[in-house]
Write an enzyme that holds these catalytic residues in place. Structure first.
Site, PDB file in Angstrom:
ATOM      1  N   PRO A 143       0.822  -1.213   0.000  1.00 32.68           N
ATOM      2  CA  PRO A 143       0.000   0.000   0.000  1.00 32.68           C
ATOM      3  C   PRO A 143       0.861   1.269   0.000  1.00 32.68           C
ATOM      4  O   PRO A 143       1.922   1.291   0.624  1.00 32.68           O
ATOM      5  CB  PRO A 143      -0.821  -0.112   1.284  1.00 32.68           C
ATOM      6  CG  PRO A 143      -0.172  -1.169   2.099  1.00 32.68           C
ATOM      7  CD  PRO A 143       0.613  -2.046   1.177  1.00 32.68           C
TER       8      PRO A 143
ATOM      9  N   ALA B 273      10.320   3.088  -2.042  1.00 31.96           N
ATOM     10  CA  ALA B 273      11.669   2.525  -2.174  1.00 31.96           C
ATOM     11  C   ALA B 273      11.621   1.169  -2.884  1.00 31.96           C
ATOM     12  O   ALA B 273      12.506   0.845  -3.680  1.00 31.96           O
ATOM     13  CB  ALA B 273      12.312   2.390  -0.797  1.00 31.96           C
ATOM     14  N   ALA B 274      10.580   0.379  -2.597  1.00 35.47           N
ATOM     15  CA  ALA B 274      10.490  -0.944  -3.227  1.00 35.47           C
ATOM     16  C   ALA B 274      10.281  -0.812  -4.737  1.00 35.47           C
ATOM     17  O   ALA B 274      10.865  -1.561  -5.529  1.00 35.47           O
ATOM     18  CB  ALA B 274       9.351  -1.748  -2.597  1.00 35.47           C
TER      19      ALA B 274
ATOM     20  N   GLY C 166       3.667   3.469   5.272  1.00 37.99           N
ATOM     21  CA  GLY C 166       4.798   3.137   6.143  1.00 37.99           C
ATOM     22  C   GLY C 166       5.481   1.831   5.799  1.00 37.99           C
ATOM     23  O   GLY C 166       6.354   1.377   6.530  1.00 37.99           O
ATOM     24  N   LEU C 167       5.092   1.203   4.673  1.00 42.84           N
ATOM     25  CA  LEU C 167       5.668  -0.102   4.335  1.00 42.84           C
ATOM     26  C   LEU C 167       6.715  -0.025   3.221  1.00 42.84           C
ATOM     27  O   LEU C 167       7.107  -1.048   2.655  1.00 42.84           O
ATOM     28  CB  LEU C 167       4.562  -1.097   3.956  1.00 42.84           C
ATOM     29  CG  LEU C 167       3.618  -1.509   5.091  1.00 42.84           C
ATOM     30  CD1 LEU C 167       2.607  -2.546   4.602  1.00 42.84           C
ATOM     31  CD2 LEU C 167       4.376  -2.079   6.292  1.00 42.84           C
ATOM     32  N   GLY C 168       7.150   1.171   2.887  1.00 43.28           N
ATOM     33  CA  GLY C 168       8.288   1.301   1.958  1.00 43.28           C
ATOM     34  C   GLY C 168       7.925   1.159   0.495  1.00 43.28           C
ATOM     35  O   GLY C 168       8.779   0.781  -0.317  1.00 43.28           O
TER      36      GLY C 168
ATOM     37  N   ASP D  49      15.041   2.943   4.379  1.00 39.93           N
ATOM     38  CA  ASP D  49      14.072   2.197   3.562  1.00 39.93           C
ATOM     39  C   ASP D  49      14.757   1.536   2.365  1.00 39.93           C
ATOM     40  O   ASP D  49      14.608   0.327   2.128  1.00 39.93           O
ATOM     41  CB  ASP D  49      12.961   3.130   3.040  1.00 39.93           C
ATOM     42  CG  ASP D  49      11.973   3.511   4.126  1.00 39.93           C
ATOM     43  OD1 ASP D  49      12.263   3.298   5.313  1.00 39.93           O
ATOM     44  OD2 ASP D  49      10.897   4.043   3.779  1.00 39.93           O
TER      45      ASP D  49
HETATM   46  C1  MEV Z   1      10.346   5.859   7.108  1.00 38.96           C
HETATM   47  O1  MEV Z   1      10.224   4.496   6.828  1.00 38.96           O
HETATM   48  C2  MEV Z   1      11.268   6.070   8.273  1.00 38.96           C
HETATM   49  C3  MEV Z   1      11.479   7.528   8.674  1.00 38.96           C
HETATM   50  O2  MEV Z   1      12.416   7.488   9.761  1.00 38.96           O
HETATM   51  C4  MEV Z   1      12.000   8.365   7.547  1.00 38.96           C
HETATM   52  C5  MEV Z   1      13.426   8.023   7.156  1.00 38.96           C
HETATM   53  O3  MEV Z   1      14.162   7.380   7.911  1.00 38.96           O
HETATM   54  O4  MEV Z   1      13.821   8.428   6.041  1.00 38.96           O
HETATM   55  C6  MEV Z   1      10.195   8.152   9.198  1.00 38.96           C
END
Ligand code: MEV
Length: 319
Positions: free
Chosen positions: A101, A110-111, A105-107, A152
């Site tokens: 999604p 970046a993936a 917050g699951l990257g 990430d």
């Molecule tokens: C995001 O997955 C993690 C954060 O710490 C941002 C980052 O480290 O770039 C919120």
């Protein structure tokens, strides 16, 4: 020429998100159940240099030469061309899809970058190693995040649990025992860049308030590393709860996250916290193995849009 496919996993931050942006250590692990996928197909009938990018899930179809420099998918493709010293690649279509999604917050960003850079480089005859792919994805992540720490792209490119300190060489973690995490999605989408930007402004206005919170989160990540490497994983629960309290004080939790964190604890989790940028997105709960289905059920009953049960495996994870 057969199509070339590459995939990359999602990720969770086990300890230390946000503080990691300010140089403190953090711990992250890949989530294999959700993945981004990039497929590259040659278009032999087209003029060389023509590159089409399709992302059907996002309703996108663009040609590279029409994309602005700030477009993340276009940038990933351009960075690979630059890295390989090519201006006119063979004509092709790159198709992106993902079960991770977005803004959760699951990257996912970046993936997508990792899968895209790997597949496109391979199509052009080059094998990029994890360090190279991670560095390219970091450049792209700047568009999504503004000031990313690099955690990430690192955990996703290496597809292994990592102990990460911004700007330092990567340290792969070797858990002594496996442990089980239940991931719960609040269903609230929240771009990481917003939470990171808000916290940066708050820190700039009052560093004396936030620096001790970052220090405490860094200490938690250090302690967690020890318990992961000795296999005393039930001790990680209290550390997760302490980390969540700090994230609340940093102002990056939300009522929905707090609610699911509490529901997980009441259902028997050893500890729980938000994971990633926060303000929405996903939370994680460390659970005794046998309680995982029960905790996942409870999260859904308490409003989680989706749950995933994942195991952080012991020792070296296969690539
Ligand atoms: C995001 O997955 C993690 C954060 O710490 C941002 C980052 O480290 O770039 C919120």
């Amino acid at each position: 020429m057969p199509a070339i496919t590459s995939t990359a996993p999602g990720k969770i931050i086990l300890f230390g998100e946000h503080a990691v942006v300010y140089g403190r250590p953090a711990i992250a692990a890949p989530v294999e159940q959700v993945r981004a996928r990039a497929v590259v197909m040659a278009e032999p009938g087209w003029t060389p240099g023509r590159v089409r990018i399709q992302a059907p899930d996002l309703g996108r179809e663009d040609f590279l030469d029409e994309l602005p420099q700030t477009d993340a998918l276009g940038l990933a493709v351009r960075l690979v061309l630059e890295r390989l010293g090519l201006e006119r690649p063979p004509a092709c279509t790159l198709r992106i899809s993902s079960s991770i999604p977005i803004a959760a917050g699951l990257g996912s960003g970046a993936a997508i970058s990792v899968a895209l850079c790997r597949a496109f480089a391979q199509f052009l005859g080059a094998e990029l190693d994890a360090a190279e792919v991670s560095a390219l994805a970091f450049e792209v992540d700047r568009i999504y995040h503004g000031t990313p720490s690099g955690i990430d792209n690192t955990v996703i490119a290496y597809e292994r649990p990592v102990f990460f300190v911004k700007g330092q060489p990567i340290q792969l973690l070797q858990p002594a025992s496996p442990f089980t995490i239940v991931i719960g999605d609040t269903g609230v989408r929240s771009p990481t860049a917003l939470a990171v930007g808000d916290l940066r402004r708050a820190w700039e206005a009052d560093p004396g308030r936030y620096e001790p919170l970052f220090d405490a989160a860094g200490d938690i990540a250090l302690a967690a590393r020890r318990w992961i490497e000795t296999g005393e994983v039930d001790r990680l629960g209290d550390l997760m709860n302490e980390n969540q309290a700090l994230l609340c004080e940093m102002g990056v939790s939300s009522p929905e996250l707090d609610w699911l964190v509490e529901a997980a604890r009441l259902a028997g989790a050893w500890g729980a916290k938000l994971s990633g940028g926060g303000r929405g997105g996903n939370m994680i709960a460390l659970v005794p193995d046998e309680l995982a289905p029960e905790v996942a059920d409870s999260l859904r009953q308490n409003g989680a849009a989706r749950t995933i049960i994942t195991t952080i495996r012991a020792g070296r994870m296969p690539r």
